[in-house]
Design an enzyme around this catalytic site. Structure first.
Site, PDB file in Angstrom:
ATOM      1  N   ASP A 229     -85.061 -84.223 -62.725  1.00  0.00           N
ATOM      2  CA  ASP A 229     -84.352 -85.068 -61.783  1.00  0.00           C
ATOM      3  C   ASP A 229     -84.925 -84.724 -60.402  1.00  0.00           C
ATOM      4  O   ASP A 229     -85.597 -83.710 -60.234  1.00  0.00           O
ATOM      5  CB  ASP A 229     -82.836 -84.846 -61.842  1.00  0.00           C
ATOM      6  CG  ASP A 229     -82.081 -85.998 -61.170  1.00  0.00           C
ATOM      7  OD1 ASP A 229     -82.724 -86.772 -60.422  1.00  0.00           O
ATOM      8  OD2 ASP A 229     -80.860 -86.127 -61.377  1.00  0.00           O
TER       9      ASP A 229
HETATM   10  C1  BGC Z   1     -80.562 -89.030 -59.289  1.00  0.00           C
HETATM   11  C2  BGC Z   1     -81.341 -89.772 -60.369  1.00  0.00           C
HETATM   12  C3  BGC Z   1     -82.290 -90.737 -59.724  1.00  0.00           C
HETATM   13  C4  BGC Z   1     -83.211 -89.975 -58.786  1.00  0.00           C
HETATM   14  C5  BGC Z   1     -84.213 -90.843 -58.076  1.00  0.00           C
HETATM   15  C6  BGC Z   1     -81.479 -88.409 -58.264  1.00  0.00           C
HETATM   16  O1  BGC Z   1     -80.752 -87.907 -57.194  1.00  0.00           O
HETATM   17  O2  BGC Z   1     -79.768 -88.033 -59.876  1.00  0.00           O
HETATM   18  O3  BGC Z   1     -80.439 -90.437 -61.215  1.00  0.00           O
HETATM   19  O4  BGC Z   1     -82.995 -91.433 -60.694  1.00  0.00           O
HETATM   20  O5  BGC Z   1     -82.428 -89.330 -57.798  1.00  0.00           O
HETATM   21  O6  BGC Z   1     -83.592 -91.657 -57.157  1.00  0.00           O
END
Ligand code: BGC
Length: 743
Positions: A229
């Site tokens: 993530d």
């Molecule tokens: C989120 C993800 C997301 C990623 C990119 C993260 O903070 O948890 O779900 O895909 O950011 O935006």
């Protein structure tokens, strides 16, 4: 060819180049290998509409896109075709924008209604979330766009999301929290898996080898990319070893350098780096963007959003106030002019042409509307409510209540809305509440309201679809894929959410959502699977066995409508604690008035299993089960008694602390029985009053002694030494191994 194309390329790369591949390029891209003619690919959010961000003159902006219902809404359609339609709509724009992978869907369980990202998740039921996600992922990838399932795993809160440890026992870990991922991966093989921010039982998810390499790769056979993530990586080398291929976004060379240094020092075998570099390359080769992409027709895209929204709204209650009739004098009260249509955070879409004005949509059906916005105050609302035939009261959670990065602390609507609701309901002849939120709220006025329509956050067509449903142009067919509890204090994780500091104990185990409320016999506001229609459906000729259920569904009302048949199962006499019932199949059918269709719902053999920690695997006990066929978890129309031929009884290894009672009836443990007879069995003459029972299980003394463990035999007979006990254990386990080897 000896190698795959990706392997051939990896063979030609330097350590630095391979480490570079395992690091993101900027915020949204993977690196390419220019020297070898490989381009990187672009990934963007999000699951409810494309969120492609572009950097222009040093400022980020988001490309306009079609805004679809968020996951909690989409799930309420209970229609895999709707999941697929949403995915296809997003994929068409992804292709046009040169995006190779869409970061979603999120399949985390709704452990608590308070989780700030629940609007991004499908359900509190792992079977539902997994099977629904599979339809979404399959459809997206069939369009040539990769899907990245997230957030792996046990990511159920936003509070201290980068560090909190989800402390979870093996059974709920596998049965509740990993299951949706397992199902979706098995059925749809997403290109990528995004691991989560949190820790699991003390360790960062991105560094857990048993999770990434053990379960995901070896047990489930997953061969795609595992990415972090965004900013989730804690120790880069540990995470690479555990199986995390790609760090996102770029750590500006830090992660890459750590990898190179570890290889140089000899601490990191180069094969580990090779395998991750290969997976990132495979993704890049598979998802090369189209050279001349087609731009989808915006009108058709919006039509798709509307088709989805129509099926996602849930008529929670209707005492006959809906649908609205033409000519009725309506008071529209509350936030109807600027309806909330989506969540916030990383899944937020820059909506191109959103009609958020429900008032304008309602006016297309009625010219007898008086509008009282919130700002006009309660007195104005009350006098309008008194003067009209029906009050339409628009309530809901403000955007700041449901957001990535923070959890709610209460399930209540803002106090001023509750006050307004009480006043309007008391004043109006009939009140229809239109509720707009992405996750459950307490509804203290529910008994007094005449009808409640839950719009969820249905994307750019929210206002349009809501007006269609309120006026009966569209018959609602959504059902809840989560429970609406009466109050926060009733929820399964109430005492353990969001935990203390960095520890959150999942003390409720497998009992989340309806599994909990049913087991505790707790009343709820609206049960899992609930949703009304303007017509009624009869369930006829229900038949079934362990492989499928069939039912004839008949529309016995006056308007066309859609019905979702739900099948639940329960083991009749489980040896371990199991839920009252568990969802194991569903299907949606559309019927004209008077029409009937035979619906077949296949049941996967795995749905009868539970996770047995003793054998570290899912296990299906053979025996009698019940299938429940109904319109919701609380509206069961028919039950079927079935027999399930499960797994062969698997023997548990015995040890010094095994209880006699657990194994004594099983022929495979004959040496234990002998030990019991020799050492523990009470002498009848010591307890004359028990003599009449003999050495049977009816004898209270015998029963009591079965409650001792093997090691305690030494206390009952001096001949029964530790050596005798050890011999018994070894002999039993040998017999067991022999038998298992043969079977
Ligand atoms: C989120 C993800 C997301 C990623 C990119 C993260 O903070 O948890 O779900 O895909 O950011 O935006």
């Amino acid at each position: 060819m000896k190698y795959s194309a990706a392997e051939e390329i990896v063979d030609k790369m330097t350590t630095e180049e391979k480490a570079n591949l395992c690091d993101g390029e900027g915020t949204w891209h993977t690196h390419g290998v220019e020297r070898l003619g490989v381009d990187g690919v672009m990934m963007t959010d999000g699951p409810h509409g494309l969120r492609k961000m572009v950097l222009c003159d040093g400022k980020w902006s988001t490309v306009h896109a079609t805004c679809l219902p968020t996951a909690s809404a989409l799930a309420a359609s209970w229609n895999r075709e709707v999941a697929a339609l949403a995915a296809k709509t997003i994929a068409a724009e992804a292709k046009a924008e040169g995006v190779s992978v869409v970061l979603g869907p999120g399949v985390n369980m709704k452990r608590s209604p308070l989780c700030g990202r629940n609007f991004e998740y499908f359900s509190e039921d792992p079977y539902f979330a997994g099977s629904f996600a599979a339809a979404y992922i399959g459809a997206m990838q069939a369009c040539g766009v990769g899907s990245c399932i997230k957030h792996f795993a046990v990511n159920n809160q936003e509070t201290r999301r980068f560090t909190v440890s989800a402390n979870v026992a093996p059974r709920p870990l596998h049965e509740t929290y990993l299951r949706a991922f397992e199902i979706a991966i098995a059925e749809s093989n997403p290109d990528a898996v995004m691991e989560s921010y949190n820790r699991i039982n003390g360790r960062h998810a991105a560094e857990i080898e048993w999770l990434l390499d053990g379960i995901l790769r070896k047990k489930w056979g997953y061969s795609g990319v595992v990415m972090s993530d965004w900013e989730a990586v804690n120790e880069r080398v540990d995470s690479l070893c555990a199986g995390l291929d790609l760090e996102m976004p770029t750590s500006h060379g830090n992660g890459r350098q750590m990898i190179v240094d570890a290889v140089t020092r000899g601490d990191l075998p180069e094969e580990i780096l090779d395998r991750s570099a290969r997976r990132v390359l495979e993704l890049a080769l598979r998802r090369k963007p189209d050279a001349a992409p087609q731009r989808p027709d915006p009108a058709a895209q919006h039509e798709n959003a509307l088709r989805c929204a129509r099926e996602c709204m849930v008529l929670l209650k209707n005492g006959g106030a809906l649908p609205l009739k033409h000519g009725e004098r309506l008071a529209v009260i509350g936030n109807a002019e600027n309806l909330r249509i989506q969540g916030s955070g990383s899944s937020k879409v820059a909506v191109g042409s959103a009609a958020t004005n429900a008032l304008a949509e309602l006016k297309k059906y009625s010219d007898s509307i008086e509008f009282i916005p919130f700002e006009s105050g309660i007195d104005a609302a009350v006098s309008a409510a008194k003067a009209c035939d029906k009050a339409l009261l628009f309530l809901g959670l403000p955007e700041s209540f449901e957001a990535e990065g923070r959890d709610r602390t209460s399930m209540q609507l803002p106090a001023e809305q509750l006050e307004l609701a009480d006043a309007v309901i008391a004043a109006a002849k009939k009140t229809v509440v239109v509720l707009t939120c992405g996750s459950p709220v307490e509804l203290p006025f529910a008994d007094k309201a005449d009808a409640i329509l839950l719009t969820y956050l249905c994307g750019e067509a929210t206002a349009e679809a809501a007006a269609e449903i309120l006026f009966g142009k569209t018959n609602p067919s959504g059902k809840l894929a989560e429970t609406f509890p009466l109050r926060l204090e009733d929820t399964p994780s109430y005492l353990n959410f969001p935990g203390e500091g960095d520890n959150c104990d999942y003390a409720e185990g497998i009992y989340i959502g309806y599994r909990y409320y049913e087991k505790k016999k707790l009343p709820v506001r609206f049960p899992f699977g609930h949703g009304l229609s303007y017509t009624e459906f009869a369930y006829e000729a229900v038949t079934g066995d362990a492989s499928a259920v069939e039912v004839t569904v008949r529309n016995v009302g006056k308007v066309a409508g859609g019905e979702t048949v739900q099948v639940y199962m329960a083991e009749n006499k489980p040896a371990v604690s199991r839920p009252v019932k568990e969802l194991c199949g569903y299907a949606k059918v559309f019927l004209a008035p008077g029409e009937a269709k035979r619906v077949k719902i296949p049941l996967d053999a795995r749905v009868f299993s539970y996770f047995e920690p003793e054998i570290d695997d899912f296990y299906t006990p053979s025996g009698d089960y019940t299938l429940f066929v109904g319109a919701s978890s609380a509206d069961i129309r028919e039950t079927l008694a079935i027999h399930v031929e499960g797994d062969a009884p698997r023997g548990v290894r015995i040890h010094r602390n095994t209880y006699f009672r657990e194994v004594i009836r099983d022929g495979r443990y004959a040496p234990v029985r002998d030990l019991f007879a020799a050492a523990i069995l009470p002498k009848a003459e010591n307890k004359p009053e028990y003599a009449c029972f003999g050495n049977t299980e009816q004898n209270p003394a015998v029963r009591r002694r079965m409650g001792y463990t093997l090691r305690q035999a030494v206390y009952f007979n001096p001949d029964c030494t530790e050596a005798v006990i050890q011999k018994t254990i070894a002999e039993c386990n040998r017999i067991l191994s022999e038998q298992e080897g043969k079977s």
